[in-house]
Design a protein around this motif. Structure first.
Motif, PDB file in Angstrom:
ATOM      1  N   GLY A 161       0.807  -1.204   0.000  1.00 23.82           N
ATOM      2  CA  GLY A 161       0.000   0.000   0.000  1.00 23.82           C
ATOM      3  C   GLY A 161       0.845   1.262   0.000  1.00 23.82           C
ATOM      4  N   PRO A 162       0.196   2.430   0.088  1.00 29.88           N
ATOM      5  CA  PRO A 162       0.927   3.710   0.042  1.00 29.88           C
ATOM      6  C   PRO A 162       1.962   3.862   1.150  1.00 29.88           C
ATOM      7  CG  PRO A 162      -1.428   4.045  -0.305  1.00 29.88           C
ATOM      8  CD  PRO A 162      -1.262   2.622   0.096  1.00 29.88           C
ATOM      9  N   GLU A 163       1.644   3.411   2.363  1.00 33.93           N
ATOM     10  CA  GLU A 163       2.608   3.563   3.450  1.00 33.93           C
ATOM     11  C   GLU A 163       3.844   2.705   3.223  1.00 33.93           C
ATOM     12  OE1 GLU A 163       0.800   2.884   7.204  1.00 33.93           O
ATOM     13  OE2 GLU A 163      -0.627   4.543   7.022  1.00 33.93           O
ATOM     14  N   ALA A 164       3.646   1.490   2.737  1.00 28.91           N
ATOM     15  CA  ALA A 164       4.789   0.631   2.445  1.00 28.91           C
ATOM     16  C   ALA A 164       5.638   1.231   1.325  1.00 28.91           C
ATOM     17  CB  ALA A 164       4.313  -0.769   2.066  1.00 28.91           C
ATOM     18  N   ALA A 165       4.987   1.824   0.317  1.00 28.12           N
ATOM     19  CA  ALA A 165       5.736   2.456  -0.770  1.00 28.12           C
ATOM     20  C   ALA A 165       6.541   3.647  -0.253  1.00 28.12           C
ATOM     21  CB  ALA A 165       4.767   2.908  -1.861  1.00 28.12           C
ATOM     22  N   ARG A 166       5.974   4.450   0.629  1.00 32.82           N
ATOM     23  CA  ARG A 166       6.692   5.602   1.195  1.00 32.82           C
ATOM     24  C   ARG A 166       7.915   5.142   1.984  1.00 32.82           C
ATOM     25  NH1 ARG A 166       3.635   7.641   5.970  1.00 32.82           N
ATOM     26  NH2 ARG A 166       4.693   5.783   6.732  1.00 32.82           N
ATOM     27  N   ASP A 167       7.746   4.113   2.827  1.00 33.30           N
ATOM     28  CA  ASP A 167       8.875   3.621   3.617  1.00 33.30           C
ATOM     29  C   ASP A 167       9.990   3.100   2.716  1.00 33.30           C
ATOM     30  OD1 ASP A 167       7.396   4.266   5.841  1.00 33.30           O
ATOM     31  OD2 ASP A 167       6.708   2.212   6.218  1.00 33.30           O
ATOM     32  N   PHE A 168       9.613   2.427   1.632  1.00 34.52           N
ATOM     33  CA  PHE A 168      10.627   1.869   0.738  1.00 34.52           C
ATOM     34  C   PHE A 168      11.402   2.982   0.034  1.00 34.52           C
ATOM     35  CE2 PHE A 168      12.165   0.202  -3.277  1.00 34.52           C
ATOM     36  CZ  PHE A 168      12.772  -0.982  -2.892  1.00 34.52           C
ATOM     37  N   VAL A 169      10.691   3.971  -0.511  1.00 33.71           N
ATOM     38  CA  VAL A 169      11.360   5.057  -1.245  1.00 33.71           C
ATOM     39  C   VAL A 169      12.262   5.852  -0.311  1.00 33.71           C
ATOM     40  CG1 VAL A 169      10.970   7.210  -2.507  1.00 33.71           C
ATOM     41  CG2 VAL A 169       9.583   5.206  -3.019  1.00 33.71           C
ATOM     42  N   GLN A 170      11.765   6.208   0.866  1.00 32.31           N
ATOM     43  CA  GLN A 170      12.592   6.971   1.797  1.00 32.31           C
ATOM     44  C   GLN A 170      13.814   6.171   2.238  1.00 32.31           C
ATOM     45  OE1 GLN A 170       9.984   8.263   4.963  1.00 32.31           O
ATOM     46  NE2 GLN A 170       9.198   9.985   3.760  1.00 32.31           N
ATOM     47  N   GLY A 171      13.634   4.873   2.501  1.00 36.94           N
ATOM     48  CA  GLY A 171      14.773   4.046   2.880  1.00 36.94           C
ATOM     49  C   GLY A 171      15.803   3.944   1.767  1.00 36.94           C
ATOM     50  N   PHE A 172      15.325   3.869   0.530  1.00 38.64           N
ATOM     51  CA  PHE A 172      16.243   3.791  -0.612  1.00 38.64           C
ATOM     52  C   PHE A 172      17.089   5.063  -0.719  1.00 38.64           C
ATOM     53  CE2 PHE A 172      17.022   4.687  -5.134  1.00 38.64           C
ATOM     54  CZ  PHE A 172      17.773   3.576  -5.477  1.00 38.64           C
ATOM     55  N   ILE A 173      16.462   6.227  -0.558  1.00 42.14           N
ATOM     56  CA  ILE A 173      17.203   7.489  -0.655  1.00 42.14           C
ATOM     57  C   ILE A 173      18.157   7.649   0.524  1.00 42.14           C
ATOM     58  CG2 ILE A 173      16.979   9.996  -0.774  1.00 42.14           C
ATOM     59  CD1 ILE A 173      14.237   9.584  -2.041  1.00 42.14           C
ATOM     60  N   GLN A 174      17.716   7.303   1.719  1.00 44.67           N
ATOM     61  CA  GLN A 174      18.581   7.425   2.888  1.00 44.67           C
ATOM     62  C   GLN A 174      19.839   6.577   2.737  1.00 44.67           C
ATOM     63  OE1 GLN A 174      16.066   6.388   6.170  1.00 44.67           O
ATOM     64  NE2 GLN A 174      15.009   8.372   6.210  1.00 44.67           N
ATOM     65  N   ALA A 175      19.719   5.400   2.151  1.00 47.67           N
ATOM     66  CA  ALA A 175      20.901   4.553   1.936  1.00 47.67           C
ATOM     67  C   ALA A 175      21.886   5.217   0.983  1.00 47.67           C
ATOM     68  CB  ALA A 175      20.465   3.192   1.396  1.00 47.67           C
ATOM     69  N   ARG A 176      21.372   5.895  -0.044  1.00 49.34           N
ATOM     70  CA  ARG A 176      22.273   6.583  -0.977  1.00 49.34           C
ATOM     71  C   ARG A 176      22.898   7.815  -0.323  1.00 49.34           C
ATOM     72  NH1 ARG A 176      20.327   2.636  -2.718  1.00 49.34           N
ATOM     73  NH2 ARG A 176      22.156   1.940  -1.568  1.00 49.34           N
ATOM     74  N   LEU A 177      22.162   8.476   0.551  1.00 42.53           N
ATOM     75  CA  LEU A 177      22.714   9.646   1.240  1.00 42.53           C
ATOM     76  C   LEU A 177      23.806   9.255   2.217  1.00 42.53           C
ATOM     77  CD1 LEU A 177      19.476  11.747   1.943  1.00 42.53           C
ATOM     78  CD2 LEU A 177      21.284  12.250   0.287  1.00 42.53           C
ATOM     79  N   GLU A 178      23.699   8.079   2.796  1.00 41.89           N
ATOM     80  CA  GLU A 178      24.758   7.618   3.695  1.00 41.89           C
ATOM     81  C   GLU A 178      26.045   7.353   2.924  1.00 41.89           C
ATOM     82  OE1 GLU A 178      23.250   4.229   5.719  1.00 41.89           O
ATOM     83  OE2 GLU A 178      21.843   5.377   6.968  1.00 41.89           O
ATOM     84  N   GLU A 179      25.907   6.941   1.681  1.00 42.88           N
ATOM     85  CA  GLU A 179      27.091   6.715   0.850  1.00 42.88           C
ATOM     86  C   GLU A 179      27.734   8.047   0.447  1.00 42.88           C
ATOM     87  OE1 GLU A 179      25.222   2.673  -1.219  1.00 42.88           O
ATOM     88  OE2 GLU A 179      25.638   4.459  -2.421  1.00 42.88           O
TER      89      GLU A 179
END
Length: 262
Positions: free
Chosen positions: A173-191
């Motif tokens: 659902g929308p909440e799961a999609a939001r968590d996935f997208v934000q987690g994906f960006i945060q991982a790239r920002l840590e790099e």
């Protein structure tokens, strides 16, 4: 031949109250002439039925009959065998209501790119990766040149496509999609950290910053992602060229943020 006592027992069993023989019966008691006369209804007539001789098994007691009224025969009825309602049915009956319809999973494709000190999360309107001659990609290169950033952005990973699975019981659902997208960006920002995150297109705004179209052209503070800039999608900018002026005006105010890092 029947003796009188046994004859009366049979007549009682057949619920015959008054009777007269058509012929003289052997061993019968003499007839009573008063039975032939009209009489008032008799409430109760009791018959004393006794066997002529004692026996090992006494005959059943004769029931009492009432003149002018048929005795009621009680028929035993089986006990109710209704099964108790299941708990789920009882719960629905106790608390009736309309169940909310399940929310279908959102559908989108996002591509993450890096240009200088900025990250760009861009909506792929067709769902396919950018090609060098795509009009939308050429527009993105023009925007990067106008912003003073390299016009050959680096593509980071594969596009983020949602839903992830065509089938399965995983929550998409929308909440799961939001968590996935934000987690994906945060991982790239840590790099590699960035000075500003461009959110291009409504799906990027919704699932990265939890904002809608009213946030277009604005600078945002997103928890876990830092500073972001909300932009309309590339397809929308091509369909409505007048929006480019709003993009340029907002860009002039933000350009110093990423130019100071160079």
């Amino acid at each position: 031949m029947l003796i009188e006592s046994r004859r009366r027992a049979y007549l009682c069993a057949m619920q015959v109250v008054h009777w007269l023989p058509r012929a003289e019966l052997p061993f019968a008691a003499p007839s009573r002439p008063e039975l032939l006369l009209p009489q008032a209804p008799v409430e109760d007539i009791e018959f004393d039925v006794r066997p002529a001789a004692p026996s090992a098994t006494p005959p059943p007691a004769a029931p009492q009959a009432r003149s002018g009224e048929r005795p009621k025969i009680e028929i035993p009825r089986p006990a109710s065998t209704a099964k108790p309602a299941p708990k789920a049915v009882e719960a629905e009956e106790a608390a009736p209501g309309v169940r909310p319809a399940p929310v279908p999973p959102p559908r989108f494709a996002l591509q993450l790119l890096r240009a200088g000190s900025c990250l760009l999360l861009v909506e792929l309107a067709t769902g396919q990766p950018f090609q060098s001659r795509d009009p939308s990609y050429l527009l993105l290169k023009d925007m990067l040149r106008a912003a003073g950033l390299p016009d050959a952005p680096q593509i980071i990973g594969e596009p983020v496509r949602w839903p992830l699975l065509v089938r399965g019981n995983m929550d998409q659902g929308p909440e799961a999609a939001r968590d996935f997208v934000q987690g994906f960006i945060q991982a790239r920002l840590e790099e590699t950290p960035c000075t500003c995150l461009w959110l291009v297109g409504l799906p990027a705004l919704r699932f990265a910053a939890e904002v809608q179209t009213e946030a277009y052209y604005q600078e945002l503070k997103v928890d876990g992602l830092g500073d972001a800039w909300a932009l309309p999608g590339l397809e929308l900018l091509m369909d409505e060229p007048q929006r480019k002026a709003d993009v340029w005006q907002a860009m002039r105010q933000l350009m110093a943020r990423w130019k100071s890092v160079e």
